[in-house]
Design a protein around this motif. Structure first.
Motif, PDB file in Angstrom:
ATOM      1  N   ASP A   1       7.416   9.929  10.349  1.00  0.00           N
ATOM      2  CA  ASP A   1       8.404  10.939   9.942  1.00  0.00           C
ATOM      3  C   ASP A   1       9.000  10.631   8.576  1.00  0.00           C
ATOM      4  OD1 ASP A   1       7.990  12.290  12.304  1.00  0.00           O
ATOM      5  OD2 ASP A   1       9.746  11.453  13.308  1.00  0.00           O
ATOM      6  N   GLY A   2       8.957   9.356   8.159  1.00  0.00           N
ATOM      7  CA  GLY A   2       9.492   8.967   6.867  1.00  0.00           C
ATOM      8  C   GLY A   2       8.593   9.341   5.704  1.00  0.00           C
ATOM      9  N   ILE A   3       7.344   9.692   6.015  1.00  0.00           N
ATOM     10  CA  ILE A   3       6.399  10.122   4.976  1.00  0.00           C
ATOM     11  C   ILE A   3       6.625  11.623   4.812  1.00  0.00           C
ATOM     12  CG2 ILE A   3       4.000  10.117   4.202  1.00  0.00           C
ATOM     13  CD1 ILE A   3       3.488   7.981   6.416  1.00  0.00           C
ATOM     14  N   LEU A   4       7.575  11.946   4.000  1.00  0.00           N
ATOM     15  CA  LEU A   4       8.116  13.297   3.910  1.00  0.00           C
ATOM     16  C   LEU A   4       7.083  14.344   3.525  1.00  0.00           C
ATOM     17  CD1 LEU A   4      11.354  12.317   1.992  1.00  0.00           C
ATOM     18  CD2 LEU A   4      11.059  12.584   4.458  1.00  0.00           C
ATOM     19  N   GLN A   5       7.242  15.524   4.089  1.00  0.00           N
ATOM     20  CA  GLN A   5       6.358  16.634   3.747  1.00  0.00           C
ATOM     21  C   GLN A   5       6.488  17.016   2.271  1.00  0.00           C
ATOM     22  OE1 GLN A   5       3.904  18.148   5.375  1.00  0.00           O
ATOM     23  NE2 GLN A   5       4.186  16.812   7.124  1.00  0.00           N
ATOM     24  N   ASP A   6       7.646  16.711   1.646  1.00  0.00           N
ATOM     25  CA  ASP A   6       7.771  17.076   0.229  1.00  0.00           C
ATOM     26  C   ASP A   6       6.898  16.209  -0.671  1.00  0.00           C
ATOM     27  OD1 ASP A   6       9.237  14.717   0.110  1.00  0.00           O
ATOM     28  OD2 ASP A   6      11.052  15.641  -0.668  1.00  0.00           O
ATOM     29  N   LEU A   7       6.251  15.174  -0.093  1.00  0.00           N
ATOM     30  CA  LEU A   7       5.271  14.401  -0.852  1.00  0.00           C
ATOM     31  C   LEU A   7       3.914  15.118  -0.909  1.00  0.00           C
ATOM     32  CD1 LEU A   7       5.939  10.809   0.549  1.00  0.00           C
ATOM     33  CD2 LEU A   7       6.614  11.710  -1.679  1.00  0.00           C
ATOM     34  N   ALA A   8       3.726  16.106  -0.035  1.00  0.00           N
ATOM     35  CA  ALA A   8       2.437  16.789   0.058  1.00  0.00           C
ATOM     36  C   ALA A   8       2.050  17.404  -1.273  1.00  0.00           C
ATOM     37  CB  ALA A   8       2.481  17.864   1.140  1.00  0.00           C
TER      38      ALA A   8
ATOM     39  N   ILE B   1       3.072   3.557  11.200  1.00  0.00           N
ATOM     40  CA  ILE B   1       1.722   3.130  10.801  1.00  0.00           C
ATOM     41  C   ILE B   1       1.822   1.965   9.835  1.00  0.00           C
ATOM     42  CG2 ILE B   1      -0.368   3.797   9.546  1.00  0.00           C
ATOM     43  CD1 ILE B   1       0.060   6.634  10.525  1.00  0.00           C
ATOM     44  N   ASP B   2       0.971   0.971  10.055  1.00  0.00           N
ATOM     45  CA  ASP B   2       0.803  -0.148   9.129  1.00  0.00           C
ATOM     46  C   ASP B   2      -0.545   0.049   8.442  1.00  0.00           C
ATOM     47  OD1 ASP B   2       1.416  -3.079   8.272  1.00  0.00           O
ATOM     48  OD2 ASP B   2      -0.655  -3.110   8.988  1.00  0.00           O
ATOM     49  N   ALA B   3      -0.574  -0.005   7.128  1.00  0.00           N
ATOM     50  CA  ALA B   3      -1.831   0.100   6.372  1.00  0.00           C
ATOM     51  C   ALA B   3      -2.081  -1.242   5.703  1.00  0.00           C
ATOM     52  CB  ALA B   3      -1.741   1.198   5.323  1.00  0.00           C
ATOM     53  N   THR B   4      -3.237  -1.831   5.981  1.00  0.00           N
ATOM     54  CA  THR B   4      -3.589  -3.137   5.430  1.00  0.00           C
ATOM     55  C   THR B   4      -4.898  -3.035   4.668  1.00  0.00           C
ATOM     56  OG1 THR B   4      -2.487  -4.270   7.263  1.00  0.00           O
ATOM     57  CG2 THR B   4      -4.068  -5.557   5.965  1.00  0.00           C
TER      58      THR B   4
ATOM     59  N   SER C   1       1.798  16.128  -4.099  1.00  0.00           N
ATOM     60  CA  SER C   1       2.359  15.511  -5.305  1.00  0.00           C
ATOM     61  C   SER C   1       1.654  14.185  -5.571  1.00  0.00           C
ATOM     62  CB  SER C   1       3.862  15.259  -5.128  1.00  0.00           C
ATOM     63  OG  SER C   1       4.089  14.159  -4.269  1.00  0.00           O
ATOM     64  N   ASN C   2       1.947  13.577  -6.680  1.00  0.00           N
ATOM     65  CA  ASN C   2       1.427  12.250  -6.972  1.00  0.00           C
ATOM     66  C   ASN C   2       2.362  11.162  -6.473  1.00  0.00           C
ATOM     67  OD1 ASN C   2      -0.980  12.959  -8.229  1.00  0.00           O
ATOM     68  ND2 ASN C   2       0.069  13.387 -10.146  1.00  0.00           N
ATOM     69  N   ASP C   3       3.475  11.565  -5.832  1.00  0.00           N
ATOM     70  CA  ASP C   3       4.449  10.588  -5.356  1.00  0.00           C
ATOM     71  C   ASP C   3       3.986   9.924  -4.066  1.00  0.00           C
ATOM     72  OD1 ASP C   3       6.088  11.167  -7.462  1.00  0.00           O
ATOM     73  OD2 ASP C   3       7.451  12.432  -6.306  1.00  0.00           O
ATOM     74  N   VAL C   4       4.338   8.656  -3.915  1.00  0.00           N
ATOM     75  CA  VAL C   4       4.055   7.894  -2.704  1.00  0.00           C
ATOM     76  C   VAL C   4       5.280   7.061  -2.365  1.00  0.00           C
ATOM     77  CG1 VAL C   4       1.574   7.755  -3.104  1.00  0.00           C
ATOM     78  CG2 VAL C   4       3.057   5.957  -3.984  1.00  0.00           C
ATOM     79  N   LEU C   5       5.309   6.555  -1.144  1.00  0.00           N
ATOM     80  CA  LEU C   5       6.318   5.600  -0.708  1.00  0.00           C
ATOM     81  C   LEU C   5       5.685   4.228  -0.718  1.00  0.00           C
ATOM     82  CD1 LEU C   5       7.651   7.418   2.485  1.00  0.00           C
ATOM     83  CD2 LEU C   5       8.741   7.348   0.245  1.00  0.00           C
ATOM     84  N   ASP C   6       6.437   3.231  -1.153  1.00  0.00           N
ATOM     85  CA  ASP C   6       5.995   1.857  -0.945  1.00  0.00           C
ATOM     86  C   ASP C   6       7.047   1.223  -0.046  1.00  0.00           C
ATOM     87  OD1 ASP C   6       8.149   1.084  -2.494  1.00  0.00           O
ATOM     88  OD2 ASP C   6       6.963   0.107  -4.031  1.00  0.00           O
ATOM     89  N   LEU C   7       7.184  -0.076  -0.068  1.00  0.00           N
ATOM     90  CA  LEU C   7       8.128  -0.735   0.815  1.00  0.00           C
ATOM     91  C   LEU C   7       9.563  -0.288   0.585  1.00  0.00           C
ATOM     92  CD1 LEU C   7       6.749  -4.371   0.740  1.00  0.00           C
ATOM     93  CD2 LEU C   7       6.654  -2.742   2.619  1.00  0.00           C
ATOM     94  N   HIS C   8       9.932   0.080  -0.634  1.00  0.00           N
ATOM     95  CA  HIS C   8      11.323   0.334  -0.938  1.00  0.00           C
ATOM     96  C   HIS C   8      11.605   1.638  -1.671  1.00  0.00           C
ATOM     97  CE1 HIS C   8      11.802  -3.842   0.136  1.00  0.00           C
ATOM     98  NE2 HIS C   8      10.896  -4.146  -0.754  1.00  0.00           N
ATOM     99  N   THR C   9      10.615   2.228  -2.321  1.00  0.00           N
ATOM    100  CA  THR C   9      10.906   3.328  -3.221  1.00  0.00           C
ATOM    101  C   THR C   9       9.919   4.474  -3.082  1.00  0.00           C
ATOM    102  OG1 THR C   9       9.543   2.347  -4.946  1.00  0.00           O
ATOM    103  CG2 THR C   9      11.890   1.817  -5.000  1.00  0.00           C
ATOM    104  N   LYS C  10      10.278   5.588  -3.665  1.00  0.00           N
ATOM    105  CA  LYS C  10       9.385   6.731  -3.797  1.00  0.00           C
ATOM    106  C   LYS C  10       9.110   6.880  -5.279  1.00  0.00           C
ATOM    107  CE  LYS C  10       9.848  11.650  -3.734  1.00  0.00           C
ATOM    108  NZ  LYS C  10      10.628  12.792  -3.291  1.00  0.00           N
TER     109      LYS C  10
ATOM    110  N   VAL D   1       0.894  -1.146   0.000  1.00  0.00           N
ATOM    111  CA  VAL D   1       0.000   0.000   0.000  1.00  0.00           C
ATOM    112  C   VAL D   1       0.937   1.200   0.000  1.00  0.00           C
ATOM    113  CG1 VAL D   1      -1.615   1.352   1.383  1.00  0.00           C
ATOM    114  CG2 VAL D   1      -1.910  -1.119   1.216  1.00  0.00           C
ATOM    115  N   GLY D   2       0.730   2.145  -0.918  1.00  0.00           N
ATOM    116  CA  GLY D   2       1.583   3.326  -0.981  1.00  0.00           C
ATOM    117  C   GLY D   2       1.217   4.333   0.096  1.00  0.00           C
ATOM    118  N   PHE D   3       2.209   5.060   0.587  1.00  0.00           N
ATOM    119  CA  PHE D   3       2.021   6.131   1.568  1.00  0.00           C
ATOM    120  C   PHE D   3       2.417   7.450   0.914  1.00  0.00           C
ATOM    121  CE2 PHE D   3       1.544   4.253   5.856  1.00  0.00           C
ATOM    122  CZ  PHE D   3       1.673   2.918   5.548  1.00  0.00           C
ATOM    123  N   GLY D   4       1.643   8.490   1.155  1.00  0.00           N
ATOM    124  CA  GLY D   4       1.960   9.809   0.654  1.00  0.00           C
ATOM    125  C   GLY D   4       1.358  10.868   1.564  1.00  0.00           C
ATOM    126  N   ARG D   5       1.271  12.070   1.069  1.00  0.00           N
ATOM    127  CA  ARG D   5       0.694  13.187   1.819  1.00  0.00           C
ATOM    128  C   ARG D   5      -0.267  13.954   0.913  1.00  0.00           C
ATOM    129  NH1 ARG D   5       2.149  13.965   7.366  1.00  0.00           N
ATOM    130  NH2 ARG D   5       4.164  12.981   7.701  1.00  0.00           N
TER     131      ARG D   5
END
Length: 141
Positions: free
Chosen positions: A113-120, A94-97, A122-131, A19-23
């Motif tokens: 804290d790893g869900i960076l504010q610079d994602l706010a 946070i774990d998202a399932t 944007s269409n970018d998200v974090l997954d397990l390994h990448t942005k 599940v991707g994480f973003g802002r």
């Protein structure tokens, strides 16, 4: 960098589909759930990763989210039922399932804290390994 979240893990990859994480534009945490054709989202649960306790759970998605998409933590719009109301303070991780209608589960976790504010915004998200930029469920149909 372009990141396309696919509906199946790479053969031999021990990591499940994330599940991707973003802002959001205002900095709230959002999740991106990418589903394969024919899959249907049932509940989405956000949990305190360390305590393994739900901090927010929604279910019975409407037509706009049944096939996946972007979901903002604490915002139940698009779901008929909030099973666990949002807790007042976020945990450090946070774990998202995502649970599918057939009972299969997939997800991922991130330090808040790893869900960076610079994602706010944007269409970018974090997954397990990448942005990167995911291909959302609506684009998979």
């Amino acid at each position: 960098m372009l990141f396309l979240a696919g509906c199946l893990p790479v053969l031999g990859d021990p990591a499940p589909r994330p599940v991707g994480f973003g802002r959001t534009g205002d900095g709230r945490i959002r999740f991106v759930v990418v589903l394969c054709p024919g899959e249907r989202l049932a509940p989405l649960t956000a949990s305190d990763w360390e305590r393994r306790q739900p901090i927010w759970k929604v279910s019975q998605p409407d037509d706009t989210l049944r096939h996946g998409g972007r979901i903002t933590l604490g915002d139940g719009r698009g779901f008929a039922k909030t099973e666990v109301p949002m807790v007042p303070a976020l945990p450090t991780a946070i774990d998202a399932t995502a649970e599918l209608a057939d009972g299969r589960l997939f997800g991922s976790a991130s330090d808040v804290d790893g869900i960076l504010q610079d994602l706010a915004g944007s269409n970018d998200v974090l997954d397990l390994h990448t942005k990167g930029s995911p291909k959302t469920g609506s684009e998979n149909r």
